[in-house]
Design an enzyme around this catalytic site. Structure first.
Site, PDB file in Angstrom:
ATOM      1  N   ASN A   9      -6.612  87.101 -67.811  1.00  0.00           N
ATOM      2  CA  ASN A   9      -8.043  87.315 -68.138  1.00  0.00           C
ATOM      3  C   ASN A   9      -8.288  86.463 -69.009  1.00  0.00           C
ATOM      4  O   ASN A   9      -7.853  86.745 -70.443  1.00  0.00           O
ATOM      5  CB  ASN A   9      -8.441  88.602 -68.342  1.00  0.00           C
ATOM      6  CG  ASN A   9      -9.483  89.112 -68.552  1.00  0.00           C
ATOM      7  OD1 ASN A   9     -10.580  87.970 -68.594  1.00  0.00           O
ATOM      8  ND2 ASN A   9      -9.923  90.138 -69.297  1.00  0.00           N
ATOM      9  N   LYS A  11     -11.012  85.892 -70.642  1.00  0.00           N
ATOM     10  CA  LYS A  11     -12.012  86.214 -71.387  1.00  0.00           C
ATOM     11  C   LYS A  11     -13.024  85.115 -71.677  1.00  0.00           C
ATOM     12  O   LYS A  11     -13.203  84.170 -70.866  1.00  0.00           O
ATOM     13  CB  LYS A  11     -11.793  86.876 -72.603  1.00  0.00           C
ATOM     14  CG  LYS A  11     -10.656  88.197 -72.494  1.00  0.00           C
ATOM     15  CD  LYS A  11     -10.298  89.075 -73.461  1.00  0.00           C
ATOM     16  CE  LYS A  11      -9.126  90.002 -72.864  1.00  0.00           C
ATOM     17  NZ  LYS A  11      -8.780  90.952 -73.949  1.00  0.00           N
ATOM     18  N   HIS A  94     -13.692  96.197 -67.832  1.00  0.00           N
ATOM     19  CA  HIS A  94     -12.861  96.063 -68.971  1.00  0.00           C
ATOM     20  C   HIS A  94     -13.185  96.840 -70.035  1.00  0.00           C
ATOM     21  O   HIS A  94     -14.538  96.903 -70.297  1.00  0.00           O
ATOM     22  CB  HIS A  94     -12.950  94.726 -69.246  1.00  0.00           C
ATOM     23  CG  HIS A  94     -11.647  94.238 -70.008  1.00  0.00           C
ATOM     24  ND1 HIS A  94     -11.849  94.431 -71.448  1.00  0.00           N
ATOM     25  CD2 HIS A  94     -10.461  93.721 -69.899  1.00  0.00           C
ATOM     26  CE1 HIS A  94     -10.983  93.886 -71.971  1.00  0.00           C
ATOM     27  NE2 HIS A  94      -9.905  93.577 -70.856  1.00  0.00           N
ATOM     28  N   GLU A  96     -13.651  95.972 -73.159  1.00  0.00           N
ATOM     29  CA  GLU A  96     -14.594  94.953 -73.982  1.00  0.00           C
ATOM     30  C   GLU A  96     -15.898  95.237 -73.281  1.00  0.00           C
ATOM     31  O   GLU A  96     -17.065  95.209 -73.853  1.00  0.00           O
ATOM     32  CB  GLU A  96     -14.379  93.439 -73.815  1.00  0.00           C
ATOM     33  CG  GLU A  96     -12.896  93.428 -74.986  1.00  0.00           C
ATOM     34  CD  GLU A  96     -12.019  92.268 -74.511  1.00  0.00           C
ATOM     35  OE1 GLU A  96     -12.310  91.447 -73.729  1.00  0.00           O
ATOM     36  OE2 GLU A  96     -10.899  92.562 -75.053  1.00  0.00           O
ATOM     37  N   GLU A 166      -5.148  99.584 -69.476  1.00  0.00           N
ATOM     38  CA  GLU A 166      -5.123  98.991 -70.727  1.00  0.00           C
ATOM     39  C   GLU A 166      -5.252  99.887 -71.816  1.00  0.00           C
ATOM     40  O   GLU A 166      -6.535 100.078 -72.164  1.00  0.00           O
ATOM     41  CB  GLU A 166      -5.951  97.875 -70.724  1.00  0.00           C
ATOM     42  CG  GLU A 166      -5.806  96.694 -69.639  1.00  0.00           C
ATOM     43  CD  GLU A 166      -6.329  95.386 -69.707  1.00  0.00           C
ATOM     44  OE1 GLU A 166      -5.804  94.502 -69.942  1.00  0.00           O
ATOM     45  OE2 GLU A 166      -7.598  95.437 -70.478  1.00  0.00           O
ATOM     46  N   GLY A 172      -4.987  92.567 -77.593  1.00  0.00           N
ATOM     47  CA  GLY A 172      -5.130  91.492 -78.694  1.00  0.00           C
ATOM     48  C   GLY A 172      -4.447  91.713 -79.802  1.00  0.00           C
ATOM     49  O   GLY A 172      -4.877  91.142 -80.962  1.00  0.00           O
ATOM     50  N   SER A 211      -1.334  93.101 -74.923  1.00  0.00           N
ATOM     51  CA  SER A 211      -0.261  92.166 -75.643  1.00  0.00           C
ATOM     52  C   SER A 211       1.084  91.730 -74.677  1.00  0.00           C
ATOM     53  O   SER A 211       2.041  91.821 -74.999  1.00  0.00           O
ATOM     54  CB  SER A 211       0.212  92.615 -76.967  1.00  0.00           C
ATOM     55  OG  SER A 211      -0.813  92.871 -77.558  1.00  0.00           O
TER      56      SER A 211
HETATM   57  O1  LIG Z   1      -7.769  91.738 -69.924  1.00  0.00           O
HETATM   58  C1  LIG Z   1      -6.583  91.664 -70.715  1.00  0.00           C
HETATM   59  C2  LIG Z   1      -6.043  92.351 -71.857  1.00  0.00           C
HETATM   60  O2  LIG Z   1      -7.546  92.761 -72.704  1.00  0.00           O
HETATM   61  C3  LIG Z   1      -5.127  92.263 -72.541  1.00  0.00           C
HETATM   62  O3  LIG Z   1      -5.250  91.088 -73.527  1.00  0.00           O
HETATM   63  P1  LIG Z   1      -4.258  90.695 -74.527  1.00  0.00           P
HETATM   64  O4  LIG Z   1      -3.140  90.488 -73.583  1.00  0.00           O
HETATM   65  O5  LIG Z   1      -4.979  89.516 -75.195  1.00  0.00           O
HETATM   66  O6  LIG Z   1      -3.828  91.970 -75.226  1.00  0.00           O
END
Ligand SMILES: O=C[C@H](O)COP(=O)(O)O
Length: 247
Positions: A9, A11, A94, A96, A166, A172, A211
């Site tokens: 993803n 983002k 998601h 976010e 998640e 992150g 992560s």
């Molecule tokens: O969609 C992915 C998640 O929000 C995980 O993000 P991350 O791998 O940067 O922690």
């Protein structure tokens, strides 16, 4: 047997040029057919990515869509617009989007239903905040999000839905749930789905996200109920993406 699904993803990262550079770098190295390898990219890059990945094993996903078919929704993208360019998956709900764009369980459910209706597989996200985890509410939060997200999804469509667990505190931050903890919550999510659909719950793929990186992906993927990963940060680097997909 559930086919593993590793989805990056991105983002709000990568211009079209950067996205194309990335796929041109990885496409000959993503050779496995035993894993669904997905890239969920910003809207602008989707059409070019679909074209650039033709004939490869990489599938392309969007990160959101509206639930209405068309109309006065300035700035939004309709399901049929994604379908027209052959989008395979769409991330729905998601954390976010829930936090910054007011997505609710109700809009998430509408989007899941609409994605299925147009023939795009939804990746339905759920997960708890740190506060909720510390208050031992993880399972209850996931139960509500998953039950509401799946409302009115037919038995026939269920296996097209991918669920992504998640924990928000692990996104992150470099903090990962232990593989065992993640597996425990994911096994519970499968029980919740079984409460709604019985044995069909065994066909639903459930990912872990938060992560995930090349160094921990194999341990996560070795768990009994974890069928994949939804990866943010680590999916932005070509070599890491290749390692993740070839876990
Ligand atoms: O969609 C992915 C998640 O929000 C995980 O993000 P991350 O791998 O940067 O922690």
């Amino acid at each position: 047997m559930r086919k593993p699904i590793i989805a990056g993803n991105w983002k709000m990262n990568k211009t079209i040029a950067e996205a194309l550079e990335f796929v041109n770098d990885v496409k000959d190295r993503v050779t496995t057919t035993e894993v669904d390898a997905v890239i969920c990219a910003p809207f602008l890059a989707l059409k070019d990515l679909k074209e650039a990945t033709k004939g490869t094993n990489i599938k392309i996903g969007a990160q959101n869509m509206h639930f209405e078919e068309s109309g006065a929704f300035t700035g939004e993208v309709a399901p049929a617009m994604l379908k027209e360019i052959g989008i395979d998956y769409v991330v729905i709900g998601h954390s976010e989007r829930r936090e910054y764009f007011n997505e609710t369980d109700e809009t998430v459910n509408k989007k899941v239903l609409k994605a299925l209706e147009v023939g795009i597989d939804p990746i339905l996200c759920c997960g708890e905040t740190l506060e909720q985890r510390e208050a031992s509410q993880t399972k209850e939060v996931c139960k509500v999000q998953v039950e509401k997200g799946l409302e009115n999804v037919s038995k026939e469509d269920l296996a097209k839905v991918v669920v992504a667990y998640e924990p928000i505190w692990a996104i992150g931050t470099g903090k990962t749930a232990t593989a065992e903890d993640a597996n425990d919550v994911i096994a519970y999510i499968r029980e919740v789905i079984a409460g709604l659909y019985g044995e069909l719950a065994n066909d639903v793929r459930i990912q872990y996200g938060g992560s995930v990186k090349p160094a921990n992906v194999s341990e996560i993927m070795s768990q009994s109920d974890i069928d994949g990963a939804l990866v943010g940060g680590a999916s932005l680097a070509a070599n890491d993406y290749v390692e993740l997909v070839n876990f």
